[in-house]
Motif scaffolding. Structure first.
Motif, short mmCIF file in Angstrom:
data_model
loop_
_atom_site.label_atom_id
_atom_site.label_comp_id
_atom_site.label_asym_id
_atom_site.label_seq_id
_atom_site.Cartn_x
_atom_site.Cartn_y
_atom_site.Cartn_z
N UNK A 292 1.19 -0.91 -0.38
CA UNK A 292 0.54 0.39 0.04
C UNK A 292 0.93 1.39 0.39
N UNK A 293 1.81 1.34 0.82
CA UNK A 293 2.58 2.53 1.26
C UNK A 293 4.04 2.58 0.79
N UNK A 294 4.51 2.85 0.22
CA UNK A 294 5.90 2.88 -0.92
C UNK A 294 7.41 3.81 -0.45
N UNK A 295 6.10 4.64 0.57
CA UNK A 295 7.35 5.14 1.12
C UNK A 295 7.96 5.21 2.70
N UNK A 296 8.24 3.36 2.85
CA UNK A 296 8.58 3.44 3.70
C UNK A 296 8.45 3.46 4.85
N UNK A 297 7.38 3.09 5.75
CA UNK A 297 6.47 4.07 6.73
C UNK A 297 7.40 2.65 8.13
N UNK A 298 7.49 4.14 8.90
CA UNK A 298 8.57 3.64 10.39
C UNK A 298 8.01 2.84 11.23
N UNK A 299 8.73 1.21 11.99
CA UNK A 299 7.40 0.56 12.51
C UNK A 299 6.66 1.04 13.69
N UNK A 300 7.18 2.08 13.89
CA UNK A 300 5.20 2.72 15.20
C UNK A 300 4.19 2.85 13.61
N UNK A 301 4.40 3.07 12.96
CA UNK A 301 3.24 3.17 12.06
C UNK A 301 3.24 1.78 11.92
N UNK A 302 3.65 1.01 11.81
CA UNK A 302 3.43 -0.20 10.79
C UNK A 302 2.59 -0.92 12.26
N UNK A 303 3.23 -0.32 13.37
CA UNK A 303 2.57 -1.51 15.00
C UNK A 303 1.08 -0.19 15.12
N UNK A 304 1.63 0.09 14.96
CA UNK A 304 -0.11 1.20 15.66
C UNK A 304 -1.64 1.00 14.11
N UNK A 305 -0.88 0.74 13.30
CA UNK A 305 -1.67 0.00 11.66
C UNK A 305 -2.26 -1.28 11.94
N UNK A 306 -1.26 -2.42 12.39
CA UNK A 306 -1.45 -3.57 13.06
C UNK A 306 -2.52 -3.45 14.55
N UNK A 307 -2.24 -2.25 15.63
CA UNK A 307 -2.88 -2.33 16.71
C UNK A 307 -4.60 -1.90 16.11
N UNK A 308 -3.96 -1.30 15.59
CA UNK A 308 -5.87 -0.67 15.47
C UNK A 308 -6.47 -1.95 14.37
N UNK A 309 -6.38 -2.44 13.32
CA UNK A 309 -6.70 -3.71 13.32
C UNK A 309 -7.39 -4.48 13.30
N UNK A 310 -6.61 -4.54 14.70
CA UNK A 310 -6.24 -5.88 15.63
C UNK A 310 -7.83 -5.34 16.11
N UNK A 311 -7.89 -4.36 17.22
CA UNK A 311 -9.56 -3.24 17.59
C UNK A 311 -10.24 -3.65 17.13
N UNK A 312 -10.23 -2.86 15.77
CA UNK A 312 -11.65 -2.20 15.00
C UNK A 312 -11.70 -3.37 14.29
N UNK A 313 -11.32 -4.37 14.55
CA UNK A 313 -11.77 -6.52 13.75
C UNK A 313 -12.31 -6.62 14.71
N UNK A 314 -12.05 -6.99 16.06
CA UNK A 314 -13.04 -7.14 16.75
C UNK A 314 -14.36 -6.72 17.29
N UNK A 315 -13.44 -5.57 17.38
CA UNK A 315 -15.09 -4.71 17.62
C UNK A 315 -16.16 -5.18 16.75
N UNK A 316 -15.31 -4.97 15.58
CA UNK A 316 -17.18 -5.27 14.12
C UNK A 316 -17.44 -6.78 14.41
N UNK A 317 -16.38 -7.16 14.88
CA UNK A 317 -17.01 -9.06 14.70
C UNK A 317 -17.71 -8.87 15.86
N UNK A 318 -17.40 -7.81 17.10
CA UNK A 318 -18.28 -8.40 18.06
C UNK A 318 -20.21 -7.79 18.39
N UNK A 319 -19.93 -6.09 17.21
CA UNK A 319 -20.60 -5.80 17.71
C UNK A 319 -22.04 -5.93 16.51
N UNK A 320 -21.34 -6.47 14.98
CA UNK A 320 -22.35 -7.03 14.31
C UNK A 320 -23.38 -7.68 14.42
#
Length: 179
Positions: free
Chosen positions: A60-88
């Motif tokens: 998706x991003x070719x600009x070479x994001x740092x490890x913190x951004x990658x960690x934030x993306x993974x964390x947001x995905x995990x939280x959102x996925x589980x919240x959406x799964x439980x809320x639906x």
């Protein structure tokens, strides 16, 4: 699956008893069970591939994001996925409304990026061509393959998915307010 549908395989040389004979009801139960389970691998595989491609930001991003951004993306995905799964199951309407808000935020984000690009605030993108995978994905025609064109295509898709079927030239004119 055999146990759930009470299916008994015919062993060569043995006769079936009427008690274990497959009926319409048993065949239907077996088919429903089979099809409900058969959809899971594709769903899980698709979801994991999407999360993996977004997590490290490789495609998706070719600009070479740092490890913190990658960690934030993974964390947001995990939280959102589980919240959406439980809320639906509790409120599908609320979940669909939330997705609408996400789409609006995405459209606003791309609109502002286009404004910045047109105002000369993103000089590295002024002459940049859209990546080939984006050209393929959005079916961008020859002559309209700049980063600005890509942002316009994405913005329209995010703003209203029904506009995705419109003539490509009309889409660009629509987003720019020329129509």
């Amino acid at each position: 699956m055999d146990l759930v549908s009470r299916y008994r395989r015919l062993v060569p040389g043995h006769k079936r008893h009427a008690k274990i004979q497959m009926t319409e009801k048993k065949w239907l139960a077996r088919s429903i069970f089979l099809e409900s389970v058969a959809g899971v691998p594709g769903t899980v595989g698709g979801m994991l591939r999407r999360m993996r491609s977004l997590g490290p930001l490789k495609r998706i991003m070719t600009a070479g994001q740092d490890w913190l951004m990658q960690l934030l993306v993974l964390g947001a995905q995990g939280v959102f996925f589980n919240g959406f799964f439980l809320s639906y199951p509790i409120s599908p309407q609320t979940c669909h409304r939330f997705v609408g808000y996400l789409e609006e935020e995405a459209a606003l984000t791309y609109s502002r990026a286009i404004e910045n690009l047109e105002a000369g605030k993103l000089p590295q993108w002024e002459k940049l061509l859209a990546p080939e995978i984006a050209v393929y994905c959005w079916k961008i025609p020859e002559g309209n393959r700049t980063m600005e064109d890509l942002l316009l295509y994405i913005c329209v898709d995010e703003a209203n998915h029904t506009l995705g079927n419109l003539n490509q030239e009309f889409r660009s004119q629509f987003v720019r307010g020329q129509v």
